[in-house]
Scaffold this active site. Structure first.
Site, mmCIF file in Angstrom:
data_model
loop_
_atom_site.group_PDB
_atom_site.id
_atom_site.type_symbol
_atom_site.label_atom_id
_atom_site.label_comp_id
_atom_site.label_asym_id
_atom_site.label_seq_id
_atom_site.Cartn_x
_atom_site.Cartn_y
_atom_site.Cartn_z
ATOM 1 N N ASP A 118 78.752 -64.207 -8.437
ATOM 2 C CA ASP A 118 78.501 -63.337 -7.284
ATOM 3 C C ASP A 118 78.007 -61.994 -7.794
ATOM 4 O O ASP A 118 78.803 -61.182 -8.283
ATOM 5 C CB ASP A 118 79.781 -63.119 -6.485
ATOM 6 C CG ASP A 118 80.180 -64.329 -5.663
ATOM 7 O OD1 ASP A 118 79.565 -64.548 -4.621
ATOM 8 O OD2 ASP A 118 81.110 -65.048 -6.081
ATOM 9 N N ARG A 126 80.196 -59.020 -10.112
ATOM 10 C CA ARG A 126 81.171 -59.323 -11.167
ATOM 11 C C ARG A 126 80.829 -58.602 -12.466
ATOM 12 O O ARG A 126 81.705 -58.085 -13.152
ATOM 13 C CB ARG A 126 81.225 -60.830 -11.426
ATOM 14 C CG ARG A 126 81.497 -61.658 -10.199
ATOM 15 C CD ARG A 126 82.915 -61.453 -9.682
ATOM 16 N NE ARG A 126 83.088 -62.163 -8.424
ATOM 17 C CZ ARG A 126 83.410 -61.575 -7.282
ATOM 18 N NH1 ARG A 126 83.599 -60.276 -7.242
ATOM 19 N NH2 ARG A 126 83.550 -62.274 -6.179
ATOM 20 N N HIS A 234 89.042 -64.937 4.191
ATOM 21 C CA HIS A 234 89.850 -65.149 2.987
ATOM 22 C C HIS A 234 91.335 -65.160 3.340
ATOM 23 O O HIS A 234 92.151 -65.739 2.625
ATOM 24 C CB HIS A 234 89.612 -64.033 1.962
ATOM 25 C CG HIS A 234 88.229 -64.011 1.394
ATOM 26 N ND1 HIS A 234 87.171 -63.435 2.046
ATOM 27 C CD2 HIS A 234 87.747 -64.509 0.234
ATOM 28 C CE1 HIS A 234 86.089 -63.565 1.305
ATOM 29 N NE2 HIS A 234 86.401 -64.216 0.210
ATOM 30 N N ASP A 307 81.629 -72.292 1.400
ATOM 31 C CA ASP A 307 82.352 -71.186 0.800
ATOM 32 C C ASP A 307 83.599 -71.805 0.164
ATOM 33 O O ASP A 307 83.859 -72.999 0.321
ATOM 34 C CB ASP A 307 82.711 -70.146 1.865
ATOM 35 C CG ASP A 307 82.862 -68.744 1.291
ATOM 36 O OD1 ASP A 307 83.118 -68.621 0.080
ATOM 37 O OD2 ASP A 307 82.733 -67.763 2.052
#
Length: 417
Positions: A118, A126, A234, A307
């Protein structure tokens, strides 16, 4: 006829009968063995196809780490087809390049590995300055401050860096429309380019083209739009049924028409404006939305990627088996397990066992697996087809980026898709 002749003839008859008796079972046994061998070969082939559909995260930040060795072995055996890096896996360029070199070497030659990260820019990247990687502005900042030409140059630096480090897939751009600026996972983090769908598509397209020039694949996210949500998937179920509008499909539609969609990542959001009546679960597990809206209405024939299936929006509401089978039956080609909060190094074997058992009972699911495999093979065939361009930003672009970019190390988010 004499008794001796009768005895001789009788003996021949017995021998002939015995011969026939012996031959028949031998022939039948051989046929049965061939069927068994064919059945085993079919299972091995199906398991290998399933392996290409699995992408996992891992523990460790060096080639000698147990977690890294595990995914390397899984690649070598065909148990997985892709690997995801999180911040915990990154030490410096030399180490990451060695790791990625080992992953490439371990993958079957005809099916190169998807090595994903990502690296959107802004909060979600990252690779940071302390790793030795140039910082990239957020989508919102770039769309606000830069022309499309400047954006293409900025993203060229980003993509060139990823290619140099050995990555083959960047999980971006975010093409969610900034419907709700207070959205905790998109708007507040500056991950959307704009409230204007056309502007989102234009800058998202610049992101894609810059990566293609460096031989790096991209993934548009989060279909069919996460920009209007009030919650973070999330952390649990997210329903955008009332806040979502058709304009959130436009960036996806436009980029598909322009052939700028390598992969499309789905969102774990409930959207009853698109889902059928009585349909439970999020869009990412919905055959009606993925097959009818994305495949048929928008005409997308490429790879669909989920995802993270370990996010709370899925984990709290679906068993592992239910989530996997529904995702694949809906039309998902690559199923992602980031192995973030609850890492499970053995998740690939569990996924394969679940899909093998389910497909044995459902021939249509086996066909979905075969179709997914074909799309993944076609996608991977493009890796290496574009010559890599050396990382050489024009002028003082890299210095300029460092001057105007905020300190990326103040961000504490680890895993965001």
């Amino acid at each position: 006829m004499s008794k001796r002749c009768i005895s001789t003839v009788f003996g021949f008859v017995l021998l002939a009968a015995f011969g026939v008796f012996c031959v028949l079972p031998t022939s039948s046994t051989a046929a049965t063995q061939e069927d068994a061998d064919a059945s085993v070969e079919d299972l091995v082939e199906l398991r290998n196809k399933i392996g290409q559909m699995i992408m996992v995260g891992f523990l460790g930040d060096s080639p000698k780490a147990d977690g890294f060795q595990k995914v390397r072995q899984q690649l070598q055996s065909g148990t997985i087809g892709g690997v995801l890096y999180l911040g915990r896996n990154l030490r410096n360029q030399e180490t990451v390049r060695r790791m990625n070199g080992e992953l490439r070497a371990a993958s079957p030659s005809r099916l190169p590995v998807l090595i994903a990260i990502d690296q959107e820019g802004g909060v979600v990247q990252r690779l940071k300055r302390h790793h030795g990687f140039p910082h990239t502005l957020s989508a919102k900042q770039i769309a606000k401050q830069s022309s499309l030409a400047d954006a293409a140059e900025i993203y060229g630096v980003l993509a060139g860096g990823l290619a140099e480090w050995g990555f083959t897939l960047n999980l971006g751009p975010v093409v969610d429309v900034d419907v709700n600026p207070r959205n905790p996972i998109i708007g507040r983090l500056g991950r959307s380019y704009s409230r204007d769908p056309d502007r989102v598509a234009a800058y998202g397209g610049a992101f894609v083209e810059a990566h293609r020039k460096h031989g790096v694949l991209t993934a548009l996210k989060h279909f069919p739009g996460h920009g209007s949500s009030r919650r973070d998937s999330h952390k649990g179920a997210v329903d955008v049924s009332r806040s979502w509008s058709e304009k959130e499909l436009e960036p996806f539609r436009k980029l598909i028409v322009e052939d700028r969609a390598d992969i499309i990542m789905t969102a774990h959001v409930i959207n009853r404006k698109l889902q059928g009546k009585g349909e439970r679960g999020p869009v990412s597990l919905s055959k009606g939305v993925l097959s009818r809206v994305l495949r048929e209405d928008l005409g997308f024939g490429g790879v669909i990627m989920s995802d993270d299936l370990q996010m709370d929006a899925i984990r709290r509401n679906h068993s592992l088996k239910d989530a996997i089978v529904k995702a694949v039956a809906a039309g998902t080609d690559i199923i992602l397990f980031a192995n973030d909060n609850r890492p499970d190094p053995n998740i690939p074997a569990k996924v394969a066992d679940i899909l093998l058992e389910a497909s044995a009972k459902d021939p249509e699911l086996a066909q979905m697996i075969a179709a997914a495999h074909d799309r993944i093979v076609a996608l991977k065939a493009r890796l290496g087809s574009v010559p890599k361009v050396a990382l050489a930003p024009s002028g003082d672009l890299e210095a300029w980026l460092s001057e105007i970019a905020p300190d990326p190390d103040r961000c504490t988010l680890e895993y965001v898709q």
